[in-house]
Motif scaffolding. Structure first.
Motif, PDB file in Angstrom:
ATOM      1  N   VAL A 135       0.828  -1.214   0.000  1.00 59.62           N
ATOM      2  CA  VAL A 135       0.000   0.000   0.000  1.00 59.62           C
ATOM      3  C   VAL A 135       0.862   1.264   0.000  1.00 59.62           C
ATOM      4  N   VAL A 136       1.838   1.345   0.892  1.00 58.93           N
ATOM      5  CA  VAL A 136       2.652   2.560   0.983  1.00 58.93           C
ATOM      6  C   VAL A 136       3.524   2.725  -0.254  1.00 58.93           C
ATOM      7  N   LEU A 137       4.002   1.620  -0.823  1.00 56.20           N
ATOM      8  CA  LEU A 137       4.809   1.712  -2.034  1.00 56.20           C
ATOM      9  C   LEU A 137       4.000   2.326  -3.175  1.00 56.20           C
ATOM     10  N   ALA A 138       2.763   1.884  -3.328  1.00 56.06           N
ATOM     11  CA  ALA A 138       1.914   2.444  -4.392  1.00 56.06           C
ATOM     12  C   ALA A 138       1.610   3.911  -4.125  1.00 56.06           C
ATOM     13  N   LEU A 139       1.238   4.249  -2.883  1.00 51.26           N
ATOM     14  CA  LEU A 139       0.939   5.640  -2.546  1.00 51.26           C
ATOM     15  C   LEU A 139       2.169   6.533  -2.693  1.00 51.26           C
ATOM     16  N   GLY A 140       3.297   6.031  -2.204  1.00 46.82           N
ATOM     17  CA  GLY A 140       4.524   6.810  -2.285  1.00 46.82           C
ATOM     18  C   GLY A 140       4.925   7.078  -3.731  1.00 46.82           C
ATOM     19  N   SER A 141       4.792   6.078  -4.582  1.00 49.64           N
ATOM     20  CA  SER A 141       5.124   6.258  -5.991  1.00 49.64           C
ATOM     21  C   SER A 141       4.246   7.330  -6.620  1.00 49.64           C
ATOM     22  N   LEU A 142       2.972   7.350  -6.247  1.00 50.11           N
ATOM     23  CA  LEU A 142       2.046   8.343  -6.790  1.00 50.11           C
ATOM     24  C   LEU A 142       2.410   9.755  -6.338  1.00 50.11           C
ATOM     25  N   LEU A 143       2.724   9.912  -5.051  1.00 45.84           N
ATOM     26  CA  LEU A 143       2.934  11.239  -4.488  1.00 45.84           C
ATOM     27  C   LEU A 143       4.352  11.768  -4.679  1.00 45.84           C
ATOM     28  N   MET A 144       5.323  10.871  -4.886  1.00 43.15           N
ATOM     29  CA  MET A 144       6.702  11.317  -5.086  1.00 43.15           C
ATOM     30  C   MET A 144       7.019  11.626  -6.536  1.00 43.15           C
ATOM     31  N   ALA A 145       6.153  11.240  -7.446  1.00 44.77           N
ATOM     32  CA  ALA A 145       6.413  11.460  -8.863  1.00 44.77           C
ATOM     33  C   ALA A 145       6.490  12.954  -9.164  1.00 44.77           C
ATOM     34  N   PRO A 146       7.256  13.346 -10.190  1.00 42.49           N
ATOM     35  CA  PRO A 146       7.352  14.765 -10.555  1.00 42.49           C
ATOM     36  C   PRO A 146       5.979  15.356 -10.847  1.00 42.49           C
ATOM     37  N   MET A 148       4.117  16.579 -13.031  1.00 39.84           N
ATOM     38  CA  MET A 148       3.843  16.691 -14.460  1.00 39.84           C
ATOM     39  C   MET A 148       2.544  15.956 -14.754  1.00 39.84           C
ATOM     40  N   PRO A 149       1.798  16.397 -15.757  1.00 40.14           N
ATOM     41  CA  PRO A 149       0.522  15.730 -16.067  1.00 40.14           C
ATOM     42  C   PRO A 149       0.706  14.227 -16.306  1.00 40.14           C
ATOM     43  N   GLY A 150       0.006  13.419 -15.515  1.00 36.49           N
ATOM     44  CA  GLY A 150       0.047  11.974 -15.697  1.00 36.49           C
ATOM     45  C   GLY A 150       1.242  11.277 -15.092  1.00 36.49           C
ATOM     46  N   ALA A 151       2.237  12.039 -14.581  1.00 35.73           N
ATOM     47  CA  ALA A 151       3.455  11.410 -14.052  1.00 35.73           C
ATOM     48  C   ALA A 151       3.142  10.539 -12.839  1.00 35.73           C
ATOM     49  N   GLY A 152       2.265  11.032 -11.963  1.00 35.90           N
ATOM     50  CA  GLY A 152       1.942  10.268 -10.761  1.00 35.90           C
ATOM     51  C   GLY A 152       1.262   8.959 -11.082  1.00 35.90           C
ATOM     52  N   LEU A 153       0.311   8.989 -12.004  1.00 33.40           N
ATOM     53  CA  LEU A 153      -0.404   7.763 -12.362  1.00 33.40           C
ATOM     54  C   LEU A 153       0.521   6.764 -13.043  1.00 33.40           C
ATOM     55  N   ARG A 154       1.431   7.274 -13.879  1.00 31.06           N
ATOM     56  CA  ARG A 154       2.397   6.365 -14.520  1.00 31.06           C
ATOM     57  C   ARG A 154       3.298   5.718 -13.489  1.00 31.06           C
ATOM     58  N   ALA A 155       3.762   6.520 -12.510  1.00 34.15           N
ATOM     59  CA  ALA A 155       4.624   5.977 -11.455  1.00 34.15           C
ATOM     60  C   ALA A 155       3.871   4.944 -10.630  1.00 34.15           C
ATOM     61  N   MET A 156       2.614   5.234 -10.321  1.00 32.19           N
ATOM     62  CA  MET A 156       1.813   4.287  -9.551  1.00 32.19           C
ATOM     63  C   MET A 156       1.576   3.011 -10.354  1.00 32.19           C
ATOM     64  N   GLY A 157       1.358   3.160 -11.664  1.00 31.30           N
ATOM     65  CA  GLY A 157       1.183   1.983 -12.522  1.00 31.30           C
ATOM     66  C   GLY A 157       2.413   1.105 -12.517  1.00 31.30           C
ATOM     67  N   ARG A 158       3.597   1.736 -12.600  1.00 29.86           N
ATOM     68  CA  ARG A 158       4.836   0.956 -12.544  1.00 29.86           C
ATOM     69  C   ARG A 158       4.970   0.246 -11.202  1.00 29.86           C
ATOM     70  N   ALA A 159       4.616   0.955 -10.121  1.00 30.27           N
ATOM     71  CA  ALA A 159       4.702   0.341  -8.792  1.00 30.27           C
ATOM     72  C   ALA A 159       3.753  -0.842  -8.671  1.00 30.27           C
ATOM     73  N   LEU A 160       2.541  -0.698  -9.182  1.00 27.46           N
ATOM     74  CA  LEU A 160       1.565  -1.793  -9.104  1.00 27.46           C
ATOM     75  C   LEU A 160       2.020  -2.986  -9.927  1.00 27.46           C
ATOM     76  N   ARG A 161       2.608  -2.729 -11.095  1.00 28.01           N
ATOM     77  CA  ARG A 161       3.120  -3.849 -11.908  1.00 28.01           C
ATOM     78  C   ARG A 161       4.249  -4.575 -11.190  1.00 28.01           C
ATOM     79  N   SER A 162       5.117  -3.810 -10.508  1.00 30.83           N
ATOM     80  CA  SER A 162       6.208  -4.466  -9.768  1.00 30.83           C
ATOM     81  C   SER A 162       5.671  -5.275  -8.594  1.00 30.83           C
ATOM     82  N   LEU A 163       4.573  -4.814  -7.988  1.00 33.66           N
ATOM     83  CA  LEU A 163       3.980  -5.559  -6.875  1.00 33.66           C
ATOM     84  C   LEU A 163       3.377  -6.877  -7.342  1.00 33.66           C
ATOM     85  N   LEU A 164       2.859  -6.887  -8.567  1.00 32.28           N
ATOM     86  CA  LEU A 164       2.235  -8.101  -9.092  1.00 32.28           C
ATOM     87  C   LEU A 164       3.236  -9.227  -9.289  1.00 32.28           C
TER      88      LEU A 164
END
Length: 313
Positions: A135-146, A148-164
């Motif tokens: 949970v914190v990894l996904a949230l952190g990836s979203l909030l720490m991303a630069p 920029m438009p869509g950067a947070g969602l892309r970072a969260m997507g990468r984090a979720l894929r790594s969790l899978l």
């Protein structure tokens, strides 16, 4: 208290050994990375798969405990983020929140909890990993991303894929499935998992120490690291005791497990997450090192406060 110190001292001594080996150049950084890779991808998953699969799912998974522990984890994360936000950028503030909310439950949980709570302790360890890592990894990836438009969602997507494909989370899911079905592992499989999982503690702790050997605490960071360490090692366990023990009134086993898991020092994963996003790297690095040093004394004290006397072999 001395019994708990005697029980925990060898575990933290392995961390110290890894730190000294890396600090004084006795092992190359690539060796530390290889040991950590082996522990994370092979030994620790084998340990958790075997322990989770050897007990009924109802015994290892407690939904109310999980909800309470996750609630405290998120409360710590967002509280630190809110405190840091007025004087830090969003990414750095989120990194500090992760530093206070992400404990080293994967590497330190099994060797510290299982001797005190028995194999049943694998369930709380697994739920803490799901809370603090997934949970914190996904949230952190979203909030720490630069910003920029869509950067947070892309970072969260990468984090979720790594969790899978995270081997530890997959082993927890596999063990829970085996426990739910109620089919014991065949003898050779059980012995294989036990033999491989037996290496999880020493290799994980040595790799943790080796990673800490690369980190440093600057004087200007001591105040920040001290505050985050206090949040991680003192406020977090107290809140878990309050929520799980007083508010939710769970069985004392779950209170013990939750408080001790919350008292784990900051995970190196928090540093990796901050480094990957170039946010609050120095502050989190200092917190990982300082909280681990402080936990070598504070964790035995916490365990002594919530656990009956133990016999040291």
């Amino acid at each position: 208290m001395l019994a708990f110190l005697s029980l925990c001292a060898p575990i933290f001594a392995v961390i110290l050994l890894g730190w000294a080996a890396a600090r004084f150049g006795l092992v190359a950084p690539s060796v530390v990375d290889a040991v950590g890779h082996f522990s994370f991808h092979f030994a620790l998953p084998a340990l958790l798969l075997r322990l989770m699969g050897s007990q009924p799912l109802g015994q290892s998974f407690e939904p109310v405990f999980f909800a309470g522990y996750l609630a405290v984890c998120l409360a710590i994360f967002f509280s630190v983020l809110a405190i840091a936000r007025p004087w830090q950028r969003r990414g750095a503030a989120a990194a500090m929140g992760a530093g206070a909310a992400m404990g080293n439950v994967g590497y330190l949980g099994p060797p510290l909890l299982l001797p005190l709570l028995g194999e049943r302790g694998a369930g709380p360890v697994a739920m803490a990993i799901m809370s603090e890592v997934a949970v914190v990894l996904a949230l952190g990836s979203l909030l720490m991303a630069p910003a920029m438009p869509g950067a947070g969602l892309r970072a969260m997507g990468r984090a979720l894929r790594s969790l899978l494909v995270n081997p530890v989370l997959l082993s927890i899911a596999g063990g829970a499935l085996v426990g739910a079905i109620g089919l014991p592992f065949p003898g050779p499989v059980d012995r294989f998992l036990g033999f491989l999982g037996g290496a999880a503690g020493p290799t994980a702790l040595f790799a943790l120490g080796g990673t800490l050997g690369r980190l440093a605490v600057g004087r200007r960071l001591l105040l920040v690291a001290g505050g985050l360490s206090a949040g991680k090692l003192i406020a977090y366990p107290l809140l878990v005791w309050l929520v799980i023990g007083v508010v939710l009134q769970r069985e004392w086993f779950w209170v013990q497990a939750g408080v001790m898991l919350a008292a784990m020092p900051t995970a190196t994963n928090a540093f990796v997450l901050a480094q990957r996003n170039h946010a609050g790297t120095e502050e989190v690095s200092a917190t990982v090192l300082l909280s681990t040093l402080l936990a070598s004394l504070l964790f035995p004290l916490t365990a002594w406060l919530v656990t009956p006397a133990v016999a040291v072999p």
